[in-house]
Structure formats: C-alpha cells, structure tokens
Design a protein around this motif. Structure first.
Motif, PDB file in Angstrom:
ATOM      1  N   ARG A 197       0.838  -1.186   0.000  1.00  0.00           N
ATOM      2  CA  ARG A 197       0.000   0.000   0.000  1.00  0.00           C
ATOM      3  C   ARG A 197       0.876   1.241   0.000  1.00  0.00           C
ATOM      4  O   ARG A 197       1.877   1.301   0.690  1.00  0.00           O
ATOM      5  CB  ARG A 197      -0.939  -0.008   1.195  1.00  0.00           C
ATOM      6  N   SER A 198       0.484   2.203  -0.785  1.00  0.00           N
ATOM      7  CA  SER A 198       1.304   3.399  -0.910  1.00  0.00           C
ATOM      8  C   SER A 198       0.525   4.628  -0.453  1.00  0.00           C
ATOM      9  O   SER A 198      -0.696   4.640  -0.409  1.00  0.00           O
ATOM     10  CB  SER A 198       1.752   3.569  -2.364  1.00  0.00           C
ATOM     11  N   SER A 199       1.274   5.640  -0.124  1.00  0.00           N
ATOM     12  CA  SER A 199       0.677   6.915   0.235  1.00  0.00           C
ATOM     13  C   SER A 199       1.368   7.979  -0.596  1.00  0.00           C
ATOM     14  O   SER A 199       2.348   7.709  -1.280  1.00  0.00           O
ATOM     15  CB  SER A 199       0.856   7.180   1.727  1.00  0.00           C
ATOM     16  N   GLY A 200       0.838   9.176  -0.563  1.00  0.00           N
ATOM     17  CA  GLY A 200       1.449  10.260  -1.319  1.00  0.00           C
ATOM     18  C   GLY A 200       0.436  10.952  -2.204  1.00  0.00           C
ATOM     19  O   GLY A 200      -0.772  10.859  -1.999  1.00  0.00           O
ATOM     20  N   ARG A 201       0.939  11.654  -3.211  1.00  0.00           N
ATOM     21  CA  ARG A 201       0.111  12.452  -4.117  1.00  0.00           C
ATOM     22  C   ARG A 201      -0.127  11.688  -5.408  1.00  0.00           C
ATOM     23  O   ARG A 201       0.787  11.059  -5.941  1.00  0.00           O
ATOM     24  CB  ARG A 201       0.820  13.763  -4.412  1.00  0.00           C
ATOM     25  N   PHE A 202      -1.364  11.748  -5.910  1.00  0.00           N
ATOM     26  CA  PHE A 202      -1.748  11.039  -7.125  1.00  0.00           C
ATOM     27  C   PHE A 202      -2.494  11.990  -8.047  1.00  0.00           C
ATOM     28  O   PHE A 202      -3.195  12.889  -7.574  1.00  0.00           O
ATOM     29  CB  PHE A 202      -2.656   9.856  -6.788  1.00  0.00           C
ATOM     30  N   MET A 203      -2.371  11.794  -9.372  1.00  0.00           N
ATOM     31  CA  MET A 203      -3.069  12.662 -10.316  1.00  0.00           C
ATOM     32  C   MET A 203      -3.316  11.927 -11.630  1.00  0.00           C
ATOM     33  O   MET A 203      -2.479  11.148 -12.072  1.00  0.00           O
ATOM     34  CB  MET A 203      -2.262  13.922 -10.605  1.00  0.00           C
ATOM     35  N   ARG A 204      -4.470  12.198 -12.235  1.00  0.00           N
ATOM     36  CA  ARG A 204      -4.792  11.722 -13.592  1.00  0.00           C
ATOM     37  C   ARG A 204      -5.469  12.851 -14.326  1.00  0.00           C
ATOM     38  O   ARG A 204      -6.177  13.659 -13.735  1.00  0.00           O
ATOM     39  CB  ARG A 204      -5.777  10.561 -13.573  1.00  0.00           C
ATOM     40  N   GLN A 205      -5.298  12.883 -15.656  1.00  0.00           N
ATOM     41  CA  GLN A 205      -5.972  13.864 -16.496  1.00  0.00           C
ATOM     42  C   GLN A 205      -6.677  13.142 -17.632  1.00  0.00           C
ATOM     43  O   GLN A 205      -6.193  12.125 -18.131  1.00  0.00           O
ATOM     44  CB  GLN A 205      -4.973  14.876 -17.059  1.00  0.00           C
ATOM     45  N   TYR A 206      -7.833  13.703 -18.027  1.00  0.00           N
ATOM     46  CA  TYR A 206      -8.672  13.096 -19.055  1.00  0.00           C
ATOM     47  C   TYR A 206      -9.128  14.191 -20.006  1.00  0.00           C
ATOM     48  O   TYR A 206      -9.644  15.219 -19.562  1.00  0.00           O
ATOM     49  CB  TYR A 206      -9.904  12.439 -18.425  1.00  0.00           C
ATOM     50  N   HIS A 207      -8.976  13.972 -21.298  1.00  0.00           N
ATOM     51  CA  HIS A 207      -9.444  14.940 -22.293  1.00  0.00           C
ATOM     52  C   HIS A 207     -10.915  14.650 -22.588  1.00  0.00           C
ATOM     53  O   HIS A 207     -11.246  13.611 -23.160  1.00  0.00           O
ATOM     54  CB  HIS A 207      -8.612  14.841 -23.572  1.00  0.00           C
ATOM     55  N   LEU A 208     -11.790  15.553 -22.163  1.00  0.00           N
ATOM     56  CA  LEU A 208     -13.232  15.410 -22.353  1.00  0.00           C
ATOM     57  C   LEU A 208     -13.755  16.748 -22.875  1.00  0.00           C
ATOM     58  O   LEU A 208     -13.989  17.682 -22.105  1.00  0.00           O
ATOM     59  CB  LEU A 208     -13.920  15.036 -21.035  1.00  0.00           C
ATOM     60  N   PRO A 209     -13.935  16.879 -24.196  1.00  0.00           N
ATOM     61  CA  PRO A 209     -14.279  18.173 -24.784  1.00  0.00           C
ATOM     62  C   PRO A 209     -15.751  18.548 -24.630  1.00  0.00           C
ATOM     63  O   PRO A 209     -16.606  17.701 -24.406  1.00  0.00           O
ATOM     64  CB  PRO A 209     -13.928  17.971 -26.258  1.00  0.00           C
ATOM     65  N   ALA A 210     -16.011  19.844 -24.774  1.00  0.00           N
ATOM     66  CA  ALA A 210     -17.352  20.426 -24.841  1.00  0.00           C
ATOM     67  C   ALA A 210     -18.217  20.067 -23.638  1.00  0.00           C
ATOM     68  O   ALA A 210     -19.311  19.540 -23.766  1.00  0.00           O
ATOM     69  CB  ALA A 210     -18.031  20.015 -26.148  1.00  0.00           C
ATOM     70  N   VAL A 211     -17.724  20.392 -22.453  1.00  0.00           N
ATOM     71  CA  VAL A 211     -18.438  20.089 -21.213  1.00  0.00           C
ATOM     72  C   VAL A 211     -19.043  21.366 -20.642  1.00  0.00           C
ATOM     73  O   VAL A 211     -18.429  22.431 -20.660  1.00  0.00           O
ATOM     74  CB  VAL A 211     -17.469  19.453 -20.188  1.00  0.00           C
ATOM     75  N   ASP A 212     -20.258  21.244 -20.134  1.00  0.00           N
ATOM     76  CA  ASP A 212     -20.923  22.339 -19.433  1.00  0.00           C
ATOM     77  C   ASP A 212     -20.332  22.394 -18.025  1.00  0.00           C
ATOM     78  O   ASP A 212     -20.837  21.780 -17.095  1.00  0.00           O
ATOM     79  CB  ASP A 212     -22.428  22.093 -19.393  1.00  0.00           C
ATOM     80  N   GLN A 213     -19.250  23.141 -17.883  1.00  0.00           N
ATOM     81  CA  GLN A 213     -18.487  23.097 -16.632  1.00  0.00           C
ATOM     82  C   GLN A 213     -19.236  23.656 -15.429  1.00  0.00           C
ATOM     83  O   GLN A 213     -18.910  23.326 -14.289  1.00  0.00           O
ATOM     84  CB  GLN A 213     -17.130  23.765 -16.794  1.00  0.00           C
TER      85      GLN A 213
END
Length: 145
Positions: free
Chosen positions: A97-113
């Motif tokens: 098991r690990s700890s720390g900082r995690f990040m993912r990015q996803y390209h999802l166009p034309a979203v009503d933010q």
C-alpha cells in the motif's frame, strides 16, 4: 482497432521479455509504480454526458481535488501514510500500500463546466460532466443589394 493496438503491445512485451539479451533489464512495459497509483478509471459517454468513475481507495474526501479547464478534467489527491503494522521487532513481511500524491488527467471536450457534479462513496469517485448542448444553426438569409 483497440484490440490491434493491445495485440501489438503484447507482442512487443513478449519479445522484449523473452529475448536473452534483455534478461535482468527492466522492461519498458513494466509498471514501476504501485498498482493503485495510476487511479484506475472507467469513462462512459452518452449523448448527454460523460460519467467518470475513479478508484481512490482510502482517500479522505477533503483531500481530493477536481478541476476542469481547457477540455481537460484533472483529478488529484493525496493519501496519508498508513498505520505502521510492524510488530515490536519491526518484522514486516510485505508492504504494497502506498501513500502520497496522485493525479490523472482526461481529455473530455465540450463540457458544461457549470453543471459538473461529483460524489465519493466506498472508495470510488464518480464525476458526471454534462455535455454542452449543440447550438443549432438556424441559418441567416443574406439579401443581395
């Protein structure tokens, strides 16, 4: 198409891993990160929205950040260290098991933010990103002078 890419990837992995000159050298296909550090994700697309499900076990909801900018959804967070389970002699047989900082990015166009919604339950982050409605071009007649 995706299956062709996966088949080629498996062929390359087998070739590199089974070639004698590569013995003892880490494969470029090996995952050098803890299994859960890449935030396993499912993304479903409908006519109206995207549904994103991200496995984030043992995260505290207050330590998860979600941003959407320039057609990119960014999910990040940090997980604190786990309790030390060593006995009084410090004997640990295995620790994955690990700890720390995690990040993912996803390209999802034309979203009503303005209408993005998120919930977190039982270690799974669910994000619903409604798509922008298509602007129908009603046309415009131009008179000739």
């Amino acid at each position: 198409m995706a299956n062709d890419i996966m088949d080629r990837n498996n062929l390359m992995r087998n070739w590199f891993n089974n070639d004698s000159w590569m013995n003892g050298v880490p494969s470029i296909f090996d995952n050098n990160f803890p299994e859960d550090s890449n935030l396993k994700t499912d993304i479903k697309e409908t006519d109206k929205d995207y549904e994103v499900h991200v496995d984030m076990p043992a995260f505290d909801k207050k330590n998860i950040d979600i941003n959407y900018e320039n057609d990119v959804l960014t999910v990040s967070g940090h997980r604190d260290s786990f309790n030390n389970h060593n006995d009084k002699n410090g004997d640990m047989i295995m620790s994955e098991r690990s700890s720390g900082r995690f990040m993912r990015q996803y390209h999802l166009p034309a979203v009503d933010q303005e209408n993005i919604q998120a919930s977190y339950d039982k270690g799974v982050l669910q994000i619903t990103l409604p798509k922008l409605e298509d602007k129908k071009d009603s046309g415009h007649h131009v008179d000739i002078d």
